[in-house]
Motif scaffolding. Sequence first.
Motif, PDB file in Angstrom:
ATOM      1  N   LEU A 355       3.679   7.341   7.727  1.00  0.00           N
ATOM      2  CA  LEU A 355       2.779   7.295   6.567  1.00  0.00           C
ATOM      3  C   LEU A 355       2.161   8.674   6.321  1.00  0.00           C
ATOM      4  CD1 LEU A 355       1.487   5.376   4.492  1.00  0.00           C
ATOM      5  CD2 LEU A 355      -0.278   4.855   6.176  1.00  0.00           C
ATOM      6  N   THR A 357       3.271  11.634   7.330  1.00  0.00           N
ATOM      7  CA  THR A 357       4.294  12.607   6.929  1.00  0.00           C
ATOM      8  C   THR A 357       4.633  12.426   5.450  1.00  0.00           C
ATOM      9  OG1 THR A 357       5.192  12.538   9.178  1.00  0.00           O
ATOM     10  CG2 THR A 357       6.602  13.493   7.471  1.00  0.00           C
ATOM     11  N   TYR A 358       4.722  11.150   5.020  1.00  0.00           N
ATOM     12  CA  TYR A 358       4.994  10.850   3.610  1.00  0.00           C
ATOM     13  C   TYR A 358       3.883  11.413   2.725  1.00  0.00           C
ATOM     14  CZ  TYR A 358       6.017   8.094  -0.585  1.00  0.00           C
ATOM     15  OH  TYR A 358       6.297   7.711  -1.872  1.00  0.00           O
ATOM     16  N   SER A 361       4.146  15.085   2.259  1.00  0.00           N
ATOM     17  CA  SER A 361       5.442  15.669   1.879  1.00  0.00           C
ATOM     18  C   SER A 361       5.435  16.125   0.424  1.00  0.00           C
ATOM     19  CB  SER A 361       6.567  14.659   2.136  1.00  0.00           C
ATOM     20  OG  SER A 361       6.425  13.531   1.301  1.00  0.00           O
TER      21      SER A 361
END
Lengths: 472, 99
Positions: A355, A357-358, A361
């Motif tokens: 979550l 990292t998303y 990003s």
Amino acid sequence: MTSAVDIARDVRAGARSARDVVETHLSAVAGREAELHAFNLVLADEARAGADEIDRRVAAGEDPGPLAGVPVALKDNLCTRGIPTTCSSRILEGWRPPYDATVVARVRAAGAVVVGKTNMDEFAMGSSTENSAFGPTRNPHDPSRVPGGSSGGSAAAVAAGFASLALGSDTGGSIRQPAALCGVVGVKPTYGLVSRYGLVAFASSLDQVGPFAGSVADAALLLDVIAGHDPADSTSVPRPAPSCSAVLGDGVEGLRIGVVRELLEGIDPEVAARVSAAAAALDAAGAKVEEVGVPATTLALSAYYVLATAEASSNLARYDGARYGLRVAGDDVTAMYGATRAAGFGAEVKRRIMLGTYALSAGYYDAYYGQAQRARTLIIRAFDVAYASYDLLLAPVTPTTAFPLGAKTADPLTMYLSDVCTIPSNLAGHPAISVPYGLGAGGLPIGVQILAPALAETTMFRAAAALERSLA
Amino acid sequence: MPLISRDDVARVARLARLDVTEEEIDRFADQLAAVLEHAADLATLDTAGVPPTAHPFPLVNVLRDDVAGPSLDRDEVLAMAPAAEDGRFRVPRILGEAP
């Protein structure tokens, strides 16, 4: 159970031996630890040796310090030199840190006896201690129910009399929520009041170490020992910490206290009733209590689960199999990273890394992370407005009493909602305390939460002590 | 509900250096979408002119005197490493090796 204040007083005076104190607590461990699993590691031999050393010093005319002979349990994300520190994760199983956390060094220097490392949700990610790689902790008041989390082992250890005091960490409620569910006192200090050096990082802008205790006075005693500037933590507040123990009898006459309307929405009636009772008690004790709106607090849960997971995804990048902990072999270093992390992390930690990292990003950064940071500003501003008119705020700690094991493990979002009342203080960096205030159905403990502006711990403790007295 | 595709999940897992199974890809796609749906209140929030907060208190440039102090014992640190050699961490190859 004898209070920490009384233990330290008696041990310092030579009226009771530290060895006798530690044996009493180790007997309690022997009686119920197999059932409750509060500890990842019980340090019985070390505790006995430590207690004997305290007794030797008292006999030699020395003063071992304000925590002389007091048994203390440490959450297993606080580094202890040469003693395993796992964060309840397979990825750190067997790791022995090469240094002590500052808080560990401070409680030892104050004469405390460390009795063990307590179970927790893996890397402090959870609200029930069911995310431990080593199995859940159970609530001493009803072993079919969770103790809360993530510091569930520390809360259960104090509630069961395994330790007189315990240290935990609170990133979104991980001290206050288990304290409430286990019927003990739990404190999240102002961000920066207590050193984070040697606390294994989860979300660095939110994490704070704090005490669990059987009473408000015991919590103040431990906070006074661990608070204060530490050059090893660059976010440590560079000024002396005031004594919380000194103000406990000062009362609440003239204090203005606001009951936060938004944090009562969706709360179980039996919990809301105890908050109302606490408000009435503080009013009767001389405070001016009324309802107040702090509207932006409704944004806190969403902002938290973006910010905390984003910071976690960065902090947990260090577990790669290269320097410590688990390594799963791979043909090259990238294969080693992927395989090590897949084998070493549990489901909730993986979910939060994903979550975070998303949210960080390319293409999503501003929509999630940037917006969450701006929501954090709005929450801080809303508190600033409230604290212009009130000295303290009052709220529930948790929406319900302790829930059964397994009740919320299937749906992560349901579990996250356990922290809805505690998260706003972490985002603002403010202190808050959970005080046991009666029982609900089934004799399960209910806590109420007193929130204060930054570095207003002494005012917060005055109200907490008054609230505790109102039950007597 | 924000749609998170299996490709999105696989891409994020690669960024996070986390090997995931086919079953985990399906599960994470659903669970991440559910949490992000809850966070939709952030997307619609009017934050024009609101600065972001990265940290609760603005402590900047905390420096100490440039004086050598004790540091961690190298042998104690390396004793905890999965593999060590000649006083260093030993890891698998990072770049392709010459044949």
